[in-house]
Design a protein around this motif. Structure first.
Motif, PDB file in Angstrom:
ATOM      1  N   THR A 152       0.828  -1.209   0.000  1.00  0.00           N
ATOM      2  CA  THR A 152       0.000   0.000   0.000  1.00  0.00           C
ATOM      3  C   THR A 152       0.858   1.252   0.000  1.00  0.00           C
ATOM      4  OG1 THR A 152      -1.818  -1.105   1.132  1.00  0.00           O
ATOM      5  CG2 THR A 152      -1.728   1.285   1.283  1.00  0.00           C
ATOM      6  N   SER A 186      -3.901   5.325   1.378  1.00  0.00           N
ATOM      7  CA  SER A 186      -5.262   4.809   1.578  1.00  0.00           C
ATOM      8  C   SER A 186      -6.231   5.962   1.799  1.00  0.00           C
ATOM      9  CB  SER A 186      -5.303   3.852   2.776  1.00  0.00           C
ATOM     10  OG  SER A 186      -4.984   4.533   3.966  1.00  0.00           O
ATOM     11  N   ALA A 243      -2.202  -4.926   2.971  1.00  0.00           N
ATOM     12  CA  ALA A 243      -2.767  -3.866   3.806  1.00  0.00           C
ATOM     13  C   ALA A 243      -3.234  -4.457   5.130  1.00  0.00           C
ATOM     14  CB  ALA A 243      -3.927  -3.176   3.084  1.00  0.00           C
ATOM     15  N   ASP A 270      -3.867   0.720   7.691  1.00  0.00           N
ATOM     16  CA  ASP A 270      -4.382   1.300   6.446  1.00  0.00           C
ATOM     17  C   ASP A 270      -5.895   1.498   6.483  1.00  0.00           C
ATOM     18  OD1 ASP A 270      -1.802   1.158   4.985  1.00  0.00           O
ATOM     19  OD2 ASP A 270      -2.096  -0.994   5.273  1.00  0.00           O
ATOM     20  N   THR A 305      -5.318  -0.134  -8.009  1.00  0.00           N
ATOM     21  CA  THR A 305      -6.046   0.237  -6.800  1.00  0.00           C
ATOM     22  C   THR A 305      -6.740  -0.990  -6.218  1.00  0.00           C
ATOM     23  OG1 THR A 305      -6.448   2.454  -7.686  1.00  0.00           O
ATOM     24  CG2 THR A 305      -7.823   1.752  -5.853  1.00  0.00           C
ATOM     25  N   THR A 334     -12.858   1.299   1.589  1.00  0.00           N
ATOM     26  CA  THR A 334     -11.438   1.622   1.706  1.00  0.00           C
ATOM     27  C   THR A 334     -10.786   1.463   0.335  1.00  0.00           C
ATOM     28  OG1 THR A 334     -11.378   0.833   3.992  1.00  0.00           O
ATOM     29  CG2 THR A 334      -9.269   1.071   2.863  1.00  0.00           C
ATOM     30  N   LEU A 350      -7.216   1.654  -1.616  1.00  0.00           N
ATOM     31  CA  LEU A 350      -5.773   1.604  -1.378  1.00  0.00           C
ATOM     32  C   LEU A 350      -5.028   1.718  -2.701  1.00  0.00           C
ATOM     33  CD1 LEU A 350      -5.948  -1.484   0.986  1.00  0.00           C
ATOM     34  CD2 LEU A 350      -5.686   0.881   1.722  1.00  0.00           C
TER      35      LEU A 350
END
Length: 545
Positions: free
Chosen positions: A287, A290, A508, A512, A528, A540, A542
């Motif tokens: 990651t 985030s 992650a 995160d 992503t 979420t 990331l």
């Protein structure tokens, strides 16, 4: 540079990287050769002897350990050991007098530290610093744990590759053994045929020789009044046998031997191989940043529960909100632009073709939606004879999982066969995904905290489990074959290898923003990772690297 024993008045222009603290108090400028961390004093050769007489238990570091000198005092210059006095605004650096003299004489803005620090203790930045440090320390601890796991995984991958190399070598040996056996079998058959041919020829030679000998002996022994006629008959027969023998002698092949005409491509091919396979160094995704995006709309009566995520070819994202019994459409900025409501909560969904998605419901129904002009519309549905916890699509085939089995259906909803069945407590709210080539199925088993990988016939290829990993939930396979799996505990998303045997990276975690992640999607268009957590109104997002 002055030696440790030479002292000059403090006003001297001579600059040392570290000056003796004791000599400075006496207005002398002497280069330090030693450092005492307990006293936080830099000492020259003369002063260190006096210091040793007073503080015999203090550990003093010499020039050989100079890397340890500057780390003990907060307000000391790490480069020169002098007190930090100013801040260079041009370079955003804390400086001592030596720093200014050597590197910052031409800088336009240098601030006195007491002036900059005035009132700083009351600022929000300073008050928040302990919390920021604690957060970073937590992330470092998490990273340390992850890297420790990576170390274990590295050892496991090494052992696995060694095993694969030995298996490959064994397979090659088996193939060579088979080729050798077939070649020897061919040789044996030819040897047997030639031996029989030679034996037959020897027997024929002996028989003809005996017949000719007998015939000529009898011909020479003929007497009596019919001698002439009998001799003529004997002559004719002997000529016939001679003719037969002549043909036999002419037809016989001499010097019967065997030679091996080897396949000339085999040895050069093997010689040209540099190794039995290339070892790839693979570092999984990690990651980079985030962010959280709200997926709650005014029509929602409950906290959102994102059970599944998938992406459409145009970059739009479709999510299954179980708690609010609706499928939601998100644009490229992850804002909800449309939704389609159902009587029950959707458990899973998958992209089919174009802008079509299939949605699975626990009540044994599979519904199909399509995106037309920015709106989600129902197309059709079919009913199964079992629960439908998860659904995956590849090559016009639908794979639907229940709590204890995986079933194959046509795209029109016709049952084909049962692929896999779990025994005991079953898979318990399992989620499944299929590889892009249709050769492997990945199934999360919450009951046993395992990731199970099957071949296309339903045979178990491998299982992945770890004492630190509990309750695997959602998973996805990207178009390039990257496999990501959510684990409720410790709240992480892992990347695993294509065979499902080992983890490649912890992509992650809680740091995160993850908390019991249960759905995941990797967008290769934007690198992503989209993660839905249990009972939360946010998605979420990331950014991976």
């Amino acid at each position: 540079m002055a030696t440790g024993g030479a002292s000059f008045h403090k006003g001297s222009d001579l600059i040392h990287d570290y000056s003796c603290s004791t000599c400075e108090e006496n207005d002398l400028n002497t280069e330090a050769q030693h450092f005492c961390p307990q006293c936080e004093h830099y000492l020259c050769d003369k002063c260190v002897k006096l210091h040793g007489g007073y503080f015999k238990k203090h550990v003093v570091y010499g020039r050989g350990d100079i890397q340890k000198w500057a780390d003990f005092s907060m307000d000391i210059c790490y480069q020169h050991g002098n007190k930090l006095e100013v801040h260079c605004d041009d370079h955003q650096e804390l400086c001592c007098s030596v720093c200014v003299a050597l590197n910052h004489r031409l800088c336009s803005s240098i601030s006195h530290l007491p002036d900059l620090a005035r009132g700083f203790l009351e600022t929000a930045e300073f008050k928040q610093l302990p919390a920021v440090v604690d957060k970073m320390r937590s992330r470092l601890d998490e990273l340390k744990n992850v890297r420790t796991k990576d170390q274990d995984s590295l050892i496991d991958s090494y052992k696995n590759i060694i095993a694969e190399v030995k298996a490959l070598r064994k397979n090659i040996n088996t193939i060579l053994d088979q080729l050798e056996r077939k070649t020897v079998e061919q040789l044996d058959r030819m040897m047997k045929d030639l031996e029989k041919s030679i034996k037959d020829d020897l027997e024929t030679c002996a028989q003809m020789d005996h017949q000719l000998k007998t015939m000529i002996e009898k011909l020479q022994q003929i007497t009596g009044k019919n001698k002439e006629t009998s001799s003529y008959i004997g002559y004719i027969k002997c000529q016939s046998k001679l003719s037969e023998a002549t043909c036999f002698v002419q037809e016989i092949r001499h010097n019967d031997v065997m030679k091996l005409k080897s396949d000339e491509s085999v040895v050069p091919f093997l010689r040209n191989l540099k190794n039995l396979g290339d070892i790839e160094k693979f570092q999984g995704y990690k990651t980079q940043s985030s962010a959280q995006y709200s997926v709650k709309i005014k029509e929602d009566n409950n906290v959102c529960d994102i059970e599944c995520i998938c992406e459409l070819p145009g970059g739009e994202v479709v999510i299954a909100d179980f708690a609010n019994s609706r499928v939601k459409l998100l644009n490229k900025k992850y804002r909800v632009t449309d939704h389609y409501d159902f009587p029950a909560g959707p458990l899973h969904l998958c992209h089919i073709t174009n802008n079509d998605v299939a949605v699975a419901f626990i009540n044994s129904e599979v519904h199909f939606l399509t995106l037309t002009r920015g709106k989600l519309q129902a197309v059709r549905k079919f009913t199964t004879d079992h629960e439908t916890c998860s659904i995956a699509h590849i090559q016009s085939q639908l794979f639907v999982s229940s709590n204890d089995a995986i079933y194959l259906y046509t795209i029109k909803g016709t049952f084909v066969k049962k692929i896999y069945e779990a025994y005991g407590f079953g898979l318990q709210a399992s989620k499944c995904a299929v590889s892009t080539d249709g050769e492997r199925f990945y199934v999360t088993n919450m009951d046993d905290s395992k990731l199970i990988t099957l071949d296309k016939t339903g045979q178990v290829i491998s299982t992945l489990e770890d004492s630190d990993l509990k309750d695997p939930t959602g998973l996805c396979v990207s178009p390039s074959g990257h496999v990501f799996v959510c684990w409720w505990e410790p709240g992480t998303v892992l990347q695993v290898d294509k065979e499902g045997r080992q983890r490649l990276a912890t992509v992650a975690g809680k740091a995160d923003g993850l908390c019991k992640p249960q759905s995941v999607w990797f967008s290769e268009q934007t690198s992503t990772l989209l993660v839905g957590n249990l009972n939360t109104d946010t998605l979420t997002v990331l950014k991976l690297c």
